[in-house]
Design a protein around this motif. Structure first.
Motif, short mmCIF file in Angstrom:
data_model
loop_
_atom_site.label_atom_id
_atom_site.label_comp_id
_atom_site.label_asym_id
_atom_site.label_seq_id
_atom_site.Cartn_x
_atom_site.Cartn_y
_atom_site.Cartn_z
N THR A 133 44.30 -16.12 -9.54
CA THR A 133 43.01 -15.91 -8.91
C THR A 133 41.98 -15.54 -9.97
O THR A 133 42.19 -14.62 -10.75
CB THR A 133 43.09 -14.79 -7.85
OG1 THR A 133 44.12 -15.12 -6.93
CG2 THR A 133 41.77 -14.66 -7.10
N ARG A 135 38.28 -14.08 -10.83
CA ARG A 135 37.16 -13.31 -10.28
C ARG A 135 36.33 -12.85 -11.47
O ARG A 135 36.81 -12.84 -12.59
CB ARG A 135 37.64 -12.10 -9.46
CG ARG A 135 38.56 -11.13 -10.21
CD ARG A 135 38.81 -9.88 -9.41
NE ARG A 135 39.29 -10.19 -8.07
CZ ARG A 135 40.53 -10.54 -7.77
NH1 ARG A 135 41.42 -10.62 -8.72
NH2 ARG A 135 40.89 -10.79 -6.53
N GLN A 136 35.05 -12.54 -11.19
CA GLN A 136 34.20 -12.06 -12.27
C GLN A 136 34.66 -10.66 -12.69
O GLN A 136 34.48 -9.72 -11.90
CB GLN A 136 32.75 -12.02 -11.80
CG GLN A 136 32.14 -13.43 -11.69
CD GLN A 136 30.81 -13.40 -10.99
OE1 GLN A 136 30.64 -12.69 -9.98
NE2 GLN A 136 29.85 -14.15 -11.47
N TRP A 137 35.31 -10.46 -13.85
CA TRP A 137 35.65 -11.46 -14.84
C TRP A 137 37.06 -11.17 -15.29
O TRP A 137 37.28 -10.57 -16.32
CB TRP A 137 34.69 -11.39 -16.02
CG TRP A 137 33.31 -11.91 -15.65
CD1 TRP A 137 32.93 -13.23 -15.62
CD2 TRP A 137 32.16 -11.18 -15.23
NE1 TRP A 137 31.61 -13.36 -15.20
CE2 TRP A 137 31.12 -12.10 -14.97
CE3 TRP A 137 31.91 -9.83 -15.04
CZ2 TRP A 137 29.86 -11.71 -14.54
CZ3 TRP A 137 30.67 -9.44 -14.61
CH2 TRP A 137 29.64 -10.39 -14.36
N SER A 167 39.64 -19.11 -6.74
CA SER A 167 38.66 -18.10 -7.16
C SER A 167 38.19 -17.35 -5.92
O SER A 167 38.22 -17.89 -4.82
CB SER A 167 37.47 -18.78 -7.84
OG SER A 167 36.38 -17.90 -7.92
N VAL A 168 37.77 -16.10 -6.12
CA VAL A 168 37.23 -15.36 -4.99
C VAL A 168 35.71 -15.26 -5.05
O VAL A 168 35.10 -14.75 -4.12
CB VAL A 168 37.83 -13.94 -4.88
CG1 VAL A 168 39.31 -14.01 -4.55
CG2 VAL A 168 37.61 -13.16 -6.16
N ASP A 169 35.10 -15.72 -6.16
CA ASP A 169 33.63 -15.61 -6.18
C ASP A 169 32.97 -16.92 -6.64
O ASP A 169 32.59 -17.72 -5.81
CB ASP A 169 33.19 -14.40 -7.05
CG ASP A 169 34.04 -14.22 -8.30
OD1 ASP A 169 34.34 -15.22 -8.95
OD2 ASP A 169 34.38 -13.06 -8.62
N VAL A 170 32.89 -17.13 -7.95
CA VAL A 170 32.19 -18.33 -8.44
C VAL A 170 33.20 -19.28 -9.06
O VAL A 170 34.40 -19.03 -9.05
CB VAL A 170 31.12 -17.93 -9.48
CG1 VAL A 170 30.10 -17.00 -8.87
CG2 VAL A 170 31.76 -17.29 -10.70
N HIS A 172 35.41 -20.84 -11.81
CA HIS A 172 36.00 -20.53 -13.11
C HIS A 172 36.88 -21.73 -13.48
O HIS A 172 37.05 -22.64 -12.68
CB HIS A 172 36.86 -19.27 -13.05
CG HIS A 172 36.16 -18.06 -12.53
ND1 HIS A 172 35.45 -17.21 -13.34
CD2 HIS A 172 36.06 -17.55 -11.28
CE1 HIS A 172 34.95 -16.23 -12.60
NE2 HIS A 172 35.29 -16.41 -11.35
N PRO A 187 36.30 -21.37 -5.25
CA PRO A 187 36.46 -20.53 -4.05
C PRO A 187 36.79 -21.40 -2.84
O PRO A 187 36.18 -22.45 -2.62
CB PRO A 187 35.08 -19.88 -3.88
CG PRO A 187 34.42 -20.00 -5.21
CD PRO A 187 34.98 -21.23 -5.87
N CYS A 211 30.73 -18.50 -16.10
CA CYS A 211 30.82 -17.86 -14.78
C CYS A 211 30.03 -16.56 -14.74
O CYS A 211 30.25 -15.73 -13.88
CB CYS A 211 32.27 -17.62 -14.43
SG CYS A 211 33.16 -16.67 -15.67
#
Ligand code: CUA
Length: 348
Positions: A133, A135-137, A167-170, A172, A187, A211
């Motif tokens: 997964t 996520r930032q970052w 991904s859970v946000d943007v 990657h 995502p 990202c």
């Protein structure tokens, strides 16, 4: 501007071309770069490497033929005393030739690519699956038994491992160059790749899709190790995640000595200061004592004791146990409640 040594245009061009060729094609092979994908062959990368070299050599031969033809023409047929330069237009044979040969080459390379691509995307026979997964970052890795680690994943060598990437946000992009190609982390979608390390070692990678501000720090590492070592790592990591830090238990004890001890006995045998309050000196081994709490714990609620210490009346209306969490009217912060819980569970 005058240069200290006489440089004519031809020398400069040749020198610059040579430097460019060195930079692009030669240096990468000798530089000890931990993320050079060309240096290490694994089942998941060998097709890519072979395809790269096939394209490289075909392109190199074409470059030599085309550039050689241009340079030869420029020198042999230039305007000079005794020779008049001429312009030519149209030559059906040549035009057919230089259309059909590249077309055949491109078709051949496409067939090669498709063949490689189907092998690279075949995750069906993977022996193990890890959820990745973004996520930032940070990258996190979840193993089949639920163990989750960040940034550094361990895998067994000589095993085909599938990575399910999301991904859970943007957006990657996950890339461990020595082990596989890139794969986008999107995502709401899961994209799969597979890796197959044939040698033990550390394989570095990173996010390769811009990202946000922490993109450059979004690193990843895959550690491949023999199966016995990998199994040991799983056990050790699981245990380490379950261990409560000693200073948290100490903090909990300090709080308990100002709160719980008013009613409960916390050490030794015998009744508590408030005879209705249970002796908690072996709570970590014996608890939960209340049927209501036992039911919560049996239902799989990992916060059963935290809920009780925070706001016991919400579990057992009318209990004499005070409410401790400050957001429910008590005097302890959530962090303090966590510490008390850690201390109580350490009593054995
Ligand atoms: Cu995540 Cu760039």
């Amino acid at each position: 501007m005058r240069l200290p040594i006489p440089v004519n245009a031809r020398t400069a061009v040749i020198a610059l071309l040579g430097l460019a060729l060195l930079l692009v094609f030669v240096f990468p092979f000798f530089a000890p770069t931990p993320q050079s994908w060309l240096a290490t062959r694994t089942p998941a990368t060998t097709d890519v490497i072979d395809l790269y070299w096939a394209m490289f050599w075909i392109a190199a031969v074409i470059m030599v033929i085309v550039e050689g033809g241009i340079i030869a023409s420029v020198i042999l047929y230039r305007q000079r005393p005794g020779h008049t330069a001429r312009a030519y237009h149209g030559n059906t044979f040549l035009e057919f030739t230089w259309t059909i040969i590249p077309a055949i080459i491109v078709l051949g390379l496409s067939a090669y690519s498709f063949r490689s691509l189907s092998a690279l995307t075949n995750v069906g026979d993977a022996q193990m699956t890890i959820e990745v997964t973004g996520r930032q970052w940070q990258w996190s890795f979840t193993y089949p038994d639920g163990l989750r680690v960040n940034t550094e994943a361990h895998i067994p060598v000589n095993t085909k491992v599938r990575f399910n990437i999301t991904s859970v946000d943007v957006l990657h992009s996950f890339w461990i160059p020595k082990l596989s190609g890139k794969m986008d982390a999107v995502p709401g979608f899961t994209n799969a790749i597979w890796v197959h390390a044939v040698e033990s070692g550390e394989y570095l990678g990173q996010c390769t899709e811009f990202c946000g501000i922490g993109h450059a720090d979004m690193l990843a590492k895959v550690v491949a190790q023999p199966d016995a070592d990998f199994q040991k790592w799983l056990v050790d990591t699981r245990r380490a995640q379950q261990e409560v830090p000693a200073d948290q238990i100490a903090a909990g004890k300090q709080i308990a000595q100002q709160t719980c001890v008013i009613c409960h006995r916390m050490e030794g045998t015998g009744t508590s200061p408030n005879p209705a309050a249970p002796n908690l000196s072996r709570y970590g081994a014996e608890g939960p004592l209340l049927p209501e709490l036992r039911a919560l714990k049996d239902a799989g609620d990992r916060d059963w004791l935290k809920k009780w210490v925070s706001d016991a009346k919400s579990i057992k209306p009318g209990t004499a146990m005070p409410t401790w969490l400050n957001t429910r009217g008590g005097t302890l912060t959530e962090q303090q409640v966590d510490s008390v819980v850690a201390y109580l569970l350490s009593l054995k």
